[in-house]
Design an enzyme around this catalytic site. Structure first.
Site, PDB file in Angstrom:
ATOM      1  N   ARG A 180     -11.269 -13.957 -30.917  1.00  0.00           N
ATOM      2  CA  ARG A 180     -10.045 -14.697 -31.266  1.00  0.00           C
ATOM      3  C   ARG A 180     -10.299 -16.196 -31.285  1.00  0.00           C
ATOM      4  NH1 ARG A 180      -8.553 -10.141 -33.325  1.00  0.00           N
ATOM      5  NH2 ARG A 180      -8.313  -8.504 -31.781  1.00  0.00           N
ATOM      6  N   GLU A 187      -8.272  -1.330 -23.043  1.00  0.00           N
ATOM      7  CA  GLU A 187      -8.922  -1.396 -24.350  1.00  0.00           C
ATOM      8  C   GLU A 187     -10.406  -1.015 -24.253  1.00  0.00           C
ATOM      9  OE1 GLU A 187      -7.914  -5.333 -25.813  1.00  0.00           O
ATOM     10  OE2 GLU A 187      -5.933  -4.650 -26.418  1.00  0.00           O
ATOM     11  N   ASP A 228       1.788  -8.812 -26.086  1.00  0.00           N
ATOM     12  CA  ASP A 228       0.543  -9.511 -26.379  1.00  0.00           C
ATOM     13  C   ASP A 228       0.725 -10.799 -27.166  1.00  0.00           C
ATOM     14  OD1 ASP A 228      -2.111 -10.006 -26.392  1.00  0.00           O
ATOM     15  OD2 ASP A 228      -2.669  -8.428 -27.786  1.00  0.00           O
ATOM     16  N   GLU A 271      -3.843 -16.683 -31.739  1.00  0.00           N
ATOM     17  CA  GLU A 271      -4.132 -15.388 -32.349  1.00  0.00           C
ATOM     18  C   GLU A 271      -2.989 -14.875 -33.228  1.00  0.00           C
ATOM     19  OE1 GLU A 271      -5.222 -12.365 -29.524  1.00  0.00           O
ATOM     20  OE2 GLU A 271      -5.370 -10.806 -31.062  1.00  0.00           O
ATOM     21  N   TRP A 291      -1.453   2.119 -31.071  1.00  0.00           N
ATOM     22  CA  TRP A 291      -1.464   0.998 -30.139  1.00  0.00           C
ATOM     23  C   TRP A 291      -0.091   0.657 -29.566  1.00  0.00           C
ATOM     24  CZ3 TRP A 291      -5.856  -2.089 -28.717  1.00  0.00           C
ATOM     25  CH2 TRP A 291      -7.063  -1.546 -29.181  1.00  0.00           C
TER      26      TRP A 291
END
Ligand code: BDP
Length: 680
Positions: A162, A287, A366, A394, A542
């Site tokens: 990122r 993750e 997030d 991001e 996700w």
């Protein structure tokens, strides 16, 4: 220039009056006691020379002369005489007192430690570089948060996860970089805005980065020495499976004695090389990263094992709470990703050792352009916690769009959790006052790289600067911070000053308006997360969905009919989010699934709101470019071009966002725009 000097240009004050004003201070008195103090004195003398154009002399005393006095209370007689004991007594670790004496024409900076002196020096230079008045100086500053940390997401292959500003300044070709000057310049930038801790590798630790702890330790030691000069402690992100990957053990089970021994030895070696090493930062069971779950252990077991290893040396373990099931089924609405951090960690309150700090992202999902505050923050009174922000943009334009994030962070910090009573804001939890936890503070993902101007987008420097300033003092306003940064970076000439100020202050709203609407989040391209994608994540495992169909849009996270996420908040907030009548518009689709015709508090329907904000947002993005173009004469060509290029891209890309989002919702809802604008 190219932007490399950032907010530390110490531009020569062009007006003669200012030059005269500061000339008497070109004498510095200090008895240098350690390397941080040396840094402070060097910074001050170089800064003064740049600002005034005069040579600066450094001596042990000032005598009768005007000048600047630096010293540590109790160790410097001159400072103890210049600064009253009551004032000195109110200065805490890393804090400082700075004061002007009209009789002697001396400016005194006193601190309890050399880090405080360094911060005091940067304070004074901020004032002088902006042409401010030093004769009214009389204040004490203490950092509100003890840990003010930066997380590098740098990989040893030279990439930055990122990262939007070139490659890593720390590594290339699977080696630690030897460009020490650049790293030192970064340390200086960080210290100048109050940062005191850095984790130098990505939280996703691959096999090669695991070895920073072992084979590469001599290189890490060099980096630690660079940061030490700037009073910044170094931390490493570690790989939970290191006892297996590096140590050849058959397990990484935290209850296994050989595993525990492996970590104790690893810690001992690190501390032997770097006695003031900060500790470990850990992303586990998240993750696809390894963690204690594999062995049927929980996060407390996992964190405590590491905490015991660093405990004898005063080290800490920073354990991330970004844990969720990234393989969940989108049809299963009971596994709401937003719930995950709280569900995993809240039951463990009280089980973590006192040198473990949980690092919690500001929102439950997030780093979206808009999210509610994570309900985990403050919900574990017996556990150290710190907040994690993402300076790297991001999900907010990847430093190709301008998005000044300080206003967003301010909203988070001021958010009232009601966890004890009315008036229990996030900032008081994070600074440790609410629960009285010993360790606490801020962490944030860095936004810098090898680009000459550090951040790719020149205006994104304001986010790094602003983060540091806010970590030092969350009471500073987004407006003050923006002004301070502009003055130091571009000067205060009008209309340039006001133009940049307006760009920054409007940028978050503009970005939000042409991207994902009303808090729904994640309408971005999978993987790289740049640009619009209407259903990219909708049917992926996700867990980040908008659930748009022909009737409506949004995620029902209520307790009455949805995922029950609202129950994770204290009652006042739960009620507020639970009810359509009180849920704030900007978060509506985060908490509720509503028909397109649902009326917002603003009086508009959801669908019309989407159309209007997207048309307006794209138009305003275009205007940013137009106003910038009018500033050409006032800027040097490089700075002008850097920003103009990005604003051009933003203006174009905003149209793409507008069209993709509007078309999608038009086709879904079948409801035309009231104003009859063309939807592509
Ligand atoms: C997400 C990023 C991912 C990070 C992860 C994390 O997309 O690259 O590894 O957060 O915070 O935002 O661990």
């Amino acid at each position: 220039g190219d932007g490399y000097e950032a907010w530390l240009q110490y531009r020569r004050t062009d007006q003669g009056t200012k030059l005269k004003q500061y000339a008497p201070y070109c004498h510095i008195a200090a008895v240098i006691q350690d390397e941080v103090m040396r840094t402070a004195v060097n910074e001050l003398s170089q800064g003064l020379e740049a600002i005034t154009g005069h040579l600066v002399d450094v001596a042990e005393t000032l005598g009768e002369s005007s000048g600047i006095l630096l010293g540590i209370f109790g160790a410097s007689q001159a400072i103890d005489e210049a600064i009253h004991a009551d004032v000195a007594g109110s200065v805490r670790t890393e804090g400082y007192a700075i004061q002007f004496d009209g009789r002697t024409e001396q400016i005194a900076i006193g601190a309890a430690d050399s880090a405080g002196l360094l911060y005091g020096v940067f304070h004074l230079l901020r004032i002088m570089a902006a042409g401010g008045d030093v004769k009214s100086l009389n204040r004490v500053e203490n950092p509100v948060n003890s840990l003010r940390m930066i997380n590098q997401w740098d990989n040893m292959d030279g990439s930055v996860e990122r990262g939007y500003a070139g490659s890593s300044i720390f590594y290339h070709d699977n080696r630690v970089a030897k460009e020490y000057q650049r790293i030192q310049d970064y340390a200086r930038l960080l210290a100048s805005c109050g940062i005191n801790a850095i984790a130098i590798n990505n939280v996703n630790v691959h096999r090669v980065e695991s070895r920073l702890l072992t084979d590469f330790l001599p290189d890490v030691t060099k980096l630690a020495a660079i940061f030490r000069q700037y009073a910044i402690k170094l931390y490493l992100s570690i790989n939970y499976a290191s006892p297996m990957e590096l140590g050849g053990l058959a397990t990484a089970d935290p209850q296994n004695p050989s595993v525990r021994e492996w970590w104790r030895e690893a810690a001992a070696k690190v501390y032997e090389a770097i006695p003031d090493f900060g500790g470990f930062l850990v992303k586990a069971d998240s993750e696809h990263r390894p963690g204690p779950f594999t062995y049927g252990r929980d996060h407390a077991d996992g964190a405590n094992m590491l905490a015991e290893a660093v405990k004898p040396y005063g080290g800490v373990v920073i354990w991330r709470c970004f844990v969720y099931n990234c393989k969940q089924d989108w049809r299963d609405r009971s596994t709401d990703r937003a719930r995950a951090a709280y569900d995993h960690f809240r039951p463990l309150d009280g089980r973590f050792l006192d040198n473990v700090i949980l690092q919690i992202k500001n929102g439950p999902i997030d780093f979206q352009v808009r999210e509610p505050v994570s309900p985990l923050i403050g919900a574990m009174p017996h556990t150290n916690q710190m907040i994690e922000f993402q300076i790297a943009q991001e999900y907010t334009g990847q430093q190709r769009h301008v998005c000044y994030l300080v206003p967003q962070w301010k909203e988070v910090l001021d958010f009232d959790t009601y966890l004890q009573e009315e008036g229990t804001p996030v900032k008081r939890i994070v600074d440790g006052t609410v629960h009285g936890n010993p360790c606490n503070g801020f962490a944030a993902v860095s936004n810098i790289g090898s680009d000459a101007n550090w951040t790719g987008h020149l205006l994104a420097q304001a986010n790094l600067f602003g983060y540091g300033r806010l970590a030092w003092n969350p009471e500073l306003s987004a407006e003050e911070i923006a002004k301070e940064w502009i003055r130091l970076t571009f000067g205060s000439r009008e209309p340039l000053f006001q133009t940049i100020y307006d760009i920054l202050m409007n940028s978050w709203e503009i970005y939000e308006s042409y991207t994902t609407p009303l808090g729904v989040g994640f309408m971005v391209n999978p993987d790289h997360h740049y640009g619009p994608n209407v259903e990219g994540y909708e049917y992926s495992p996700w867990g980040t969905y908008h659930y748009a169909d022909n009737h409506g849009v949004g995620v029902d996270r209520t307790t009455a009919t949805g995922t029950g996420y609202t129950s994770q908040y204290a009652d006042a907030n739960k009620q507020r989010y639970e009810s359509l009548a009180t849920c704030p518009d900007e978060l509506l689709l985060f908490f509720h699934h509503v028909p397109y015709t649902h009326k917002l508090h603003s009086g508009k329907t959801v669908i019309q709101h989407i159309y209007d904000t997207h048309f307006e947002g794209a138009e305003r993005a275009g205007q940013l470019l137009a106003v910038w173009e009018r500033m050409r004469e006032q800027l040097d060509e490089q700075a002008y071009r850097q920003v103009a290029d990005r604003l051009e891209e933003q203006a174009e890309h905003a149209k793409e966002w507008r069209d993709r989002i509007n078309t999608y919702f038009y086709r879904r809802s079948g409801i035309p725009d009231e104003q009859g604008r063309t939807i592509y």
